[in-house]
Enzyme design. Sequence first.
Site, mmCIF file in Angstrom:
data_model
loop_
_atom_site.group_PDB
_atom_site.id
_atom_site.type_symbol
_atom_site.label_atom_id
_atom_site.label_comp_id
_atom_site.label_asym_id
_atom_site.label_seq_id
_atom_site.Cartn_x
_atom_site.Cartn_y
_atom_site.Cartn_z
ATOM 1 N N CYS A 117 -18.584 73.704 62.725
ATOM 2 C CA CYS A 117 -18.542 73.415 64.174
ATOM 3 C C CYS A 117 -19.536 74.254 64.964
ATOM 4 O O CYS A 117 -19.993 73.854 66.030
ATOM 5 C CB CYS A 117 -17.138 73.661 64.710
ATOM 6 N N HIS A 267 -18.217 72.939 72.243
ATOM 7 C CA HIS A 267 -18.052 72.121 71.035
ATOM 8 C C HIS A 267 -16.807 71.274 71.245
ATOM 9 O O HIS A 267 -15.764 71.781 71.673
ATOM 10 C CB HIS A 267 -17.912 73.027 69.814
ATOM 11 N N ASN A 297 -13.954 64.753 67.176
ATOM 12 C CA ASN A 297 -14.697 65.975 66.865
ATOM 13 C C ASN A 297 -15.767 65.629 65.829
ATOM 14 O O ASN A 297 -15.441 65.258 64.701
ATOM 15 C CB ASN A 297 -13.706 67.015 66.327
HETATM 16 N N1 COA Z 1 0.493 61.715 64.133
HETATM 17 C C1 COA Z 1 1.797 61.927 64.292
HETATM 18 N N2 COA Z 1 2.424 63.051 63.903
HETATM 19 C C2 COA Z 1 1.666 63.993 63.329
HETATM 20 C C3 COA Z 1 0.285 63.835 63.131
HETATM 21 C C4 COA Z 1 -0.306 62.641 63.543
HETATM 22 N N3 COA Z 1 -1.619 62.391 63.419
HETATM 23 N N4 COA Z 1 -0.200 64.936 62.536
HETATM 24 C C5 COA Z 1 0.830 65.783 62.373
HETATM 25 N N5 COA Z 1 1.964 65.201 62.836
HETATM 26 C C6 COA Z 1 3.316 65.768 62.878
HETATM 27 C C7 COA Z 1 3.516 66.856 61.866
HETATM 28 O O1 COA Z 1 3.836 66.337 60.615
HETATM 29 C C8 COA Z 1 4.661 67.615 62.489
HETATM 30 O O2 COA Z 1 5.862 66.941 62.213
HETATM 31 P P1 COA Z 1 7.231 67.745 61.926
HETATM 32 O O3 COA Z 1 7.513 68.535 63.165
HETATM 33 O O4 COA Z 1 8.220 66.669 61.665
HETATM 34 O O5 COA Z 1 6.937 68.619 60.759
HETATM 35 C C9 COA Z 1 4.407 67.517 63.980
HETATM 36 O O6 COA Z 1 3.536 66.392 64.138
HETATM 37 C C10 COA Z 1 3.749 68.762 64.557
HETATM 38 O O7 COA Z 1 2.677 69.120 63.699
HETATM 39 P P2 COA Z 1 1.769 70.346 63.998
HETATM 40 O O8 COA Z 1 0.711 70.436 62.969
HETATM 41 O O9 COA Z 1 2.623 71.552 64.244
HETATM 42 O O10 COA Z 1 1.144 69.874 65.374
HETATM 43 P P3 COA Z 1 0.404 70.701 66.449
HETATM 44 O O11 COA Z 1 1.142 70.611 67.707
HETATM 45 O O12 COA Z 1 -0.017 72.051 65.955
HETATM 46 O O13 COA Z 1 -0.923 69.825 66.597
HETATM 47 C C11 COA Z 1 -3.231 69.848 65.991
HETATM 48 C C12 COA Z 1 -1.803 69.683 65.506
HETATM 49 C C13 COA Z 1 -4.157 69.773 64.793
HETATM 50 C C14 COA Z 1 -3.563 68.727 66.944
HETATM 51 C C15 COA Z 1 -3.343 71.199 66.716
HETATM 52 O O14 COA Z 1 -2.830 72.243 65.926
HETATM 53 C C16 COA Z 1 -4.743 71.509 67.071
HETATM 54 O O15 COA Z 1 -5.327 70.852 67.884
HETATM 55 N N6 COA Z 1 -5.317 72.565 66.498
HETATM 56 C C17 COA Z 1 -6.695 72.917 66.729
HETATM 57 C C18 COA Z 1 -7.473 72.321 65.649
HETATM 58 C C19 COA Z 1 -8.849 71.919 66.049
HETATM 59 O O16 COA Z 1 -9.156 71.617 67.170
HETATM 60 N N7 COA Z 1 -9.698 71.919 65.076
HETATM 61 C C20 COA Z 1 -11.019 71.526 65.254
HETATM 62 C C21 COA Z 1 -11.924 72.370 64.494
HETATM 63 S S1 COA Z 1 -12.547 73.662 65.496
#
Ligand code: COA
Length: 340
Positions: A117, A267, A297
Amino acid sequence: MYKSKIRGFGHFVPENIVTNEDLSMKMNTNDEWITERTGIKERRHRKDRNNAEETTTTYARKASEIALSKAGLSAKDLDYIIFATLSPDYFFPGCGVLLQEQLGCDTIGALDIRNQCSGFIYAMSVANAFIKSGTYKNILVVGAEIHSFGLDFSDEGRGVSVIFGDGAGAVILSASNPDEAGDILSVNMHSEGKYAEELVVKFPGTKLGWSDRLLLEPNIINNQDIYPYMNGNFVFKHAVTRFPETMLEALESAGKTVEDLDMFIPHQANLRIAQFVQQKMGLPDEKIFNNIQKYGNTTAASIPIALSEALEQQKIKRGDLVLLSAFGSGFTWGSVLFEY
Ligand code: COA
C-alpha cells in the site's frame, strides 16, 4: 539542485464493475456490511485472464500512455521507470522491464518496488531523489495491481476479498527550473517489520519451509498460504495512528502546517480510516479526496488513481500544496508533500 515537478498523470481501471450485490452472489456478504465497514460500493475486476491486454503491466501501460501524453513526452524521453505492485505479471522478472518493453522505451533502468500500500510513496521518494540529484530528468512512476486474480471469494475469504480492486495510476516526475512552479517539498518513509504477518501473502516464498521441490508438489499448498491474510482490526488501529504521524512529519519538515494544505490524498485503504484521519487532523471535506467507494483498495495504484482523478476534476491547481500518505502491509507507511 533541481525541482521535482509532476508533469503528467493518468490512470486506467478495467471496465468490469463488481458491486457489493455481485459479491453477495458469491459469498455470504451484503452491501450494508461492506458499506458500513469500508465505504466501498463497487470495485473493478479484470474480465478475462486470458486476454493479453489484461495484465498488471498492460494496465500500467495504459495509465502511463495517458501520463506521457499529458506531459507532452514520448516513451523515448523517459530516463527511468519505477514500478510499484504486489501483483506482478510474473514472480520474476518484475513488471518494470515489461513496461519498458511495452512502452517502447530505450534500454533505461526499470526498478520494481515491493512496498504494497505504501509502494507509490516509496516509488515517488526514490524518483524525487534521482531528480533532485540531477541523475535523471523524466521518470515514470507507476502503481498497478490486479488483485482479483488472487483473492478468496468464498465465505472464508470475505473479510479481505470485498476490499480490494484492480487498476493502475501513473505520474511523470520531471526536473524543472528553480523559477517554475511545482516541487516535492518533503518525503518520509517508515517500516515496522515485526508486524509483517498481520497483513501477508506467504506463497510463493522461501520461508514456508516445504521441500526443495515445492512447485512440483501442488498438494502441499493450502489456501491460508496462497490468499492474503489480514488482521483487520489490528491494521485499522495502526493505520489511524501512523497516518497522522507521517502527515505531520511531512508538513513539519517543510515548515508547513495542516492549515497550509490544499489537498490531502490518503491511500484508499478504507473510507473509515480516511474519515478517522480527516477528523483527527481537522481537515474540512473539500481538502480530502476519496474514491474508494468506486474502486475499492487498489494498493500501490490507489494514490496515483486518486491523484489523477483529483487533477482531472480540477480539485488541485498549479501552486496548491498537496499531501499524499499511505499505510499498509509491512507494516510500511510514509508521505510525499508537494507543491503542484
Ligand atoms: N460480509 C459480512 N460479514 C463479514 C464479512 C463480509 N465481507 N467479513 C467478515 N464478516 C463477519 C466476520 O465473520 C465477523 O463475524 P462474527 O462476529 O460472527 O465472527 C464479523 O463480520 C466481524 O468481523 P471483523 O473482522 O471483526 O470485522 P471488523 O469490524 O473488524 O471489519 C474490516 C473488518 C476488514 C473491514 C476492518 O477490520 C478494517 O477495515 N480493517 C482495516 C483493514 C484495511 O483497511 N486494510 C487495508 C490495507 S491497509
